[in-house]
Design a protein around this motif. Structure first.
Motif, PDB file in Angstrom:
ATOM      1  N   ALA A 288     -58.108 -79.515  21.406  1.00 21.67           N
ATOM      2  CA  ALA A 288     -56.929 -78.735  22.227  1.00 21.67           C
ATOM      3  C   ALA A 288     -56.777 -78.991  23.525  1.00 21.67           C
ATOM      4  O   ALA A 288     -55.460 -79.338  24.068  1.00 21.67           O
ATOM      5  CB  ALA A 288     -57.014 -77.108  22.120  1.00 21.67           C
TER       6      ALA A 288
ATOM      7  N   SER B 193     -52.571 -73.597  24.507  1.00 21.77           N
ATOM      8  CA  SER B 193     -53.494 -74.361  23.723  1.00 21.77           C
ATOM      9  C   SER B 193     -54.672 -73.839  23.379  1.00 21.77           C
ATOM     10  O   SER B 193     -55.149 -73.838  22.137  1.00 21.77           O
ATOM     11  CB  SER B 193     -53.843 -76.014  24.216  1.00 21.77           C
TER      12      SER B 193
ATOM     13  N   LEU C  76     -52.281 -78.939  16.754  1.00 19.07           N
ATOM     14  CA  LEU C  76     -53.531 -78.128  16.662  1.00 19.07           C
ATOM     15  C   LEU C  76     -53.955 -77.969  15.268  1.00 19.07           C
ATOM     16  O   LEU C  76     -55.197 -77.721  14.709  1.00 19.07           O
ATOM     17  CB  LEU C  76     -53.524 -77.000  17.484  1.00 19.07           C
TER      18      LEU C  76
ATOM     19  N   SER D 148     -53.802 -81.256  25.118  1.00 17.78           N
ATOM     20  CA  SER D 148     -52.784 -80.629  26.238  1.00 17.78           C
ATOM     21  C   SER D 148     -52.686 -81.640  27.353  1.00 17.78           C
ATOM     22  O   SER D 148     -51.513 -81.669  27.896  1.00 17.78           O
ATOM     23  CB  SER D 148     -53.534 -79.271  26.412  1.00 17.78           C
TER      24      SER D 148
ATOM     25  N   LEU E 234     -48.267 -77.973  19.975  1.00 19.50           N
ATOM     26  CA  LEU E 234     -49.124 -76.716  19.170  1.00 19.50           C
ATOM     27  C   LEU E 234     -49.319 -77.182  17.809  1.00 19.50           C
ATOM     28  O   LEU E 234     -50.325 -76.926  17.206  1.00 19.50           O
ATOM     29  CB  LEU E 234     -48.643 -75.273  19.677  1.00 19.50           C
TER      30      LEU E 234
END
Length: 287
Positions: free
Chosen positions: A227, A200, A274, A231, A271
């Motif tokens: 992030a 991440s 993000l 995560s 992901l």
């Protein structure tokens, strides 16, 4: 005749670059192939799988270096003494034959080349791609970190147990172990989410560079902090689902999420958030 002269001049101009690239390819191509084979086929050690973000990170670093080639050429040749130091250290590490040192010799040699050829300005120009290469280089860091993740394991187990209790499951949490339906699920060090956290933060760095947000300290801190939070949260939910599947006898679903393509799909979705987070951060900055 004019064309005939241009070709040798071009070859002479780029001869050093071509020679360096050829030598690096001969020396490190087998190592990079070994990394990629291990990451793709999961035939590398578990700890070295923590660096599988290099699958996308290394090509991205190469792309950045290629796009900066004209800026690189404009920097005057100026050897920095540290360049030779890094080259010697990298050479010794490579010749040692020890896998960890051979791996680390790759970013060490690259740093040495930047400093020796163009000095500190050259290294500053290539710092981001070098950082991507360094953080994708398999090393012993996970071995050193794992003994310290017990509090994280305990937190994940406790949180997963609390969530499942809300759905009426008879579950008991003892340390890092969850007991449900007469079965036990352990939140092992490898399940504490370190790999997901590393990936991440790594992808976050790539997004920051790609979007230009890396120039903003505020945006960098917000995205990397976000992030890390995403995560950890995603890993808690994943362990909760794994406990639910195993405890209720849904072994097919457990294997799918634990070691099958479901785990990869889950990570890819995480992901993807993000990108959404970066858009939110960028949107707030524009307003």
């Amino acid at each position: 005749m004019a064309i005939g002269r241009k070709i040798p001049l071009a070859i002479e101009r780029y001869l050093l670059d071509i020679a360096i690239i050829a030598i690096m390819a001969i020396i490190y191509a087998p190592l990079l192939i070994h990394w990629y084979d291990g990451w793709l086929n999961k035939s590398i050690s578990i700890e070295h799988e923590y660096f599988s973000h290099g699958l996308i990170g290394l090509p991205f670093a190469a792309y950045i270096i290629w796009t900066q080639r004209e800026e690189w050429r404009k920097i005057p040749d100026n050897a920095h003494p540290l360049g030779m130091v890094f080259l010697i250290l990298g050479g010794i590490s490579y010749l040692s034959g020890q896998s960890e040192l051979v791996n680390l010799s790759f970013p060490t040699i690259l740093a040495g080349l930047c400093l020796w050829l163009k000095g500190m300005p050259g290294f500053k120009l290539q710092f981001v791609p070098w950082l991507l290469i360094f953080f994708a280089t398999p090393n012993a860091a996970p071995y050193l970190i794992e003994p310290w993740v017990l509090p994280l394991q305990t937190f994940i187990a406790g949180t997963a147990g609390f969530i499942l209790l809300q759905f009426g499951l008879d579950i008991t949490v003892v340390g890092t172990n969850l007991f449900v339906g007469g079965r036990i699920v352990e939140v092992a060090p490898h399940c504490a989410g370190l790999k997901m956290l590393f990936t991440s933060l790594y992808v976050g760095l790539m997004l920051l560079y790609w979007s230009g947000a890396l120039k903003s300290r505020r945006n960098t801190i917000l995205l990397l902090s976000g992030a890390a939070a995403i995560s950890v949260t995603a890993n808690i939910l994943r362990n909760t689902l794994l406990t639910l599947f195993h405890g209720t006898g849904q072994e097919g679903a457990f294997e799918w999420l634990h070691e099958g393509w479901g785990g990869d799909f889950y990570s890819a979705c995480m992901l993807g958030t993000l990108v959404l987070l970066l858009n939110v951060i960028e949107g707030k900055r524009q307003r």
